[in-house]
Write an enzyme that holds these catalytic residues in place. Structure first.
Site, short mmCIF file in Angstrom:
data_model
loop_
_atom_site.label_atom_id
_atom_site.label_comp_id
_atom_site.label_asym_id
_atom_site.label_seq_id
_atom_site.Cartn_x
_atom_site.Cartn_y
_atom_site.Cartn_z
N CYS A 1 42.54 47.31 34.88
CA CYS A 1 43.37 46.51 33.74
C CYS A 1 41.86 46.43 32.76
O CYS A 1 43.25 47.07 31.77
CB CYS A 1 42.44 45.33 34.61
SG CYS A 1 42.76 43.18 34.38
N HIS B 1 44.56 45.75 39.96
CA HIS B 1 43.89 46.07 40.29
C HIS B 1 43.55 47.25 42.15
O HIS B 1 44.03 46.04 42.81
CB HIS B 1 42.49 45.05 40.74
CG HIS B 1 42.61 44.47 39.59
ND1 HIS B 1 40.46 44.43 39.18
CD2 HIS B 1 42.81 43.33 38.84
CE1 HIS B 1 40.93 44.10 38.14
NE2 HIS B 1 41.33 43.06 37.43
N GLU C 1 41.80 48.55 43.44
CA GLU C 1 40.44 48.49 44.09
C GLU C 1 41.18 46.66 44.74
O GLU C 1 40.13 46.28 45.61
CB GLU C 1 39.11 48.62 43.87
CG GLU C 1 38.77 46.84 43.05
CD GLU C 1 40.07 47.24 41.63
OE1 GLU C 1 40.43 47.74 41.39
OE2 GLU C 1 39.68 46.37 40.42
N1 LIG Z 1 40.96 40.26 34.27
C1 LIG Z 1 40.69 40.62 33.07
O1 LIG Z 1 39.68 40.56 33.32
C2 LIG Z 1 42.04 40.61 32.00
C3 LIG Z 1 41.94 41.11 31.26
C4 LIG Z 1 42.06 40.45 29.23
N2 LIG Z 1 41.74 39.68 28.79
C5 LIG Z 1 43.85 40.09 30.05
O2 LIG Z 1 44.24 38.88 29.99
O3 LIG Z 1 44.91 41.23 30.42
#
Ligand SMILES: NC(=O)CC[C@H](N)C(=O)O
Length: 207
Positions: free
Chosen positions: A80, A182, A184
């Site tokens: 991510c 993700h 996980e």
């Molecule tokens: N899930 C997150 O932490 C997002 C990561 C990043 N800030 C985004 O919006 O793509």
């Protein structure tokens, strides 16, 4: 040894629980230069804003360490925001250069609903199939929580569509890999994909 970087802005717990479930021992690494067993893979998780997370990573001394480690051929898996920080930078969530290990710039995902939160399908690039054996994961649904993304990259191995917009959901560039989603938090198939990526990266680097 698998190391999971804890720089104060990552969902370490989920990643460690997933690795434990996969019976893949790993250690949480807080400082770059601590004495440790040789690394076979570094995992870079990440949640929150790119600028804040990258500042944490840099202040903890990890950006210099990661550049040395990458130059020595080290294997890295970014998850991510961790994947985003491996790229050239994120210029619409606050103008912040990244590590530059993965070609491409992170931009706002101009699609609805925004942010992209939920399950969505991975579409593996046939022309980059040699990079990673994705056959068991064709059409897999995985879990996303993000508002920014790579729209394109030479390192792209999978894309995902939100509305009419297609974005990069997985990258591989030599021994560097990243998932915008993700694994996980993507159920059994997500865990299997996580395991397959770890094994393919560790294998590349040496057991
Ligand atoms: N899930 C997150 O932490 C997002 C990561 C990043 N800030 C985004 O919006 O793509």
């Amino acid at each position: 040894m698998i190391g999971v970087i804890d720089y104060g802005a990552g969902n370490i717990g989920n990643v460690m629980r997933a690795l434990a479930a996969l019976k893949m021992p790993a250690e949480v690494l807080k400082k770059p230069k601590d004495e440790r067993k040789p690394l076979s893979l570094l995992i870079l998780p990440g949640v929150g804003s790119f600028p804040a997370a990258y500042r944490h990573l840099k202040e903890a001394g990890w950006t210099d360490f990661l550049k040395e480690y990458r130059d020595a051929g080290g294997a890295i898996l970014g998850i991510c925001l961790g994947m985003q920080m491996l790229c050239e930078g994120s210029f619409e969530e606050g103008y912040t250069p990244g590590l530059g290990f993965i070609p491409g710039e992170v931009v706002r995902l101009e699609a609805k609903p925004w942010p992209h939160i939920g399950w969505n399908e991975l579409r593996w690039r046939k022309d980059r199939a040699a990079e990673f054996d994705a056959k068991p994961f064709e059409g897999a649904d995985v879990y996303f929580v993000h508002g920014y993304c790579l729209l394109e990259s030479q390192a792209c191995i999978a894309t995902t569509k939100l509305g009419e917009k297609s974005f990069v959901s997985a990258v591989k560039w030599g021994p560097i890999m990243g998932f915008q989603f993700h694994p996980e938090r993507s159920g059994k198939l997500g865990l299997a994909l996580f395991k397959s990526a770890v094994l393919s990266l560790k294998g590349g680097k040496g057991k």
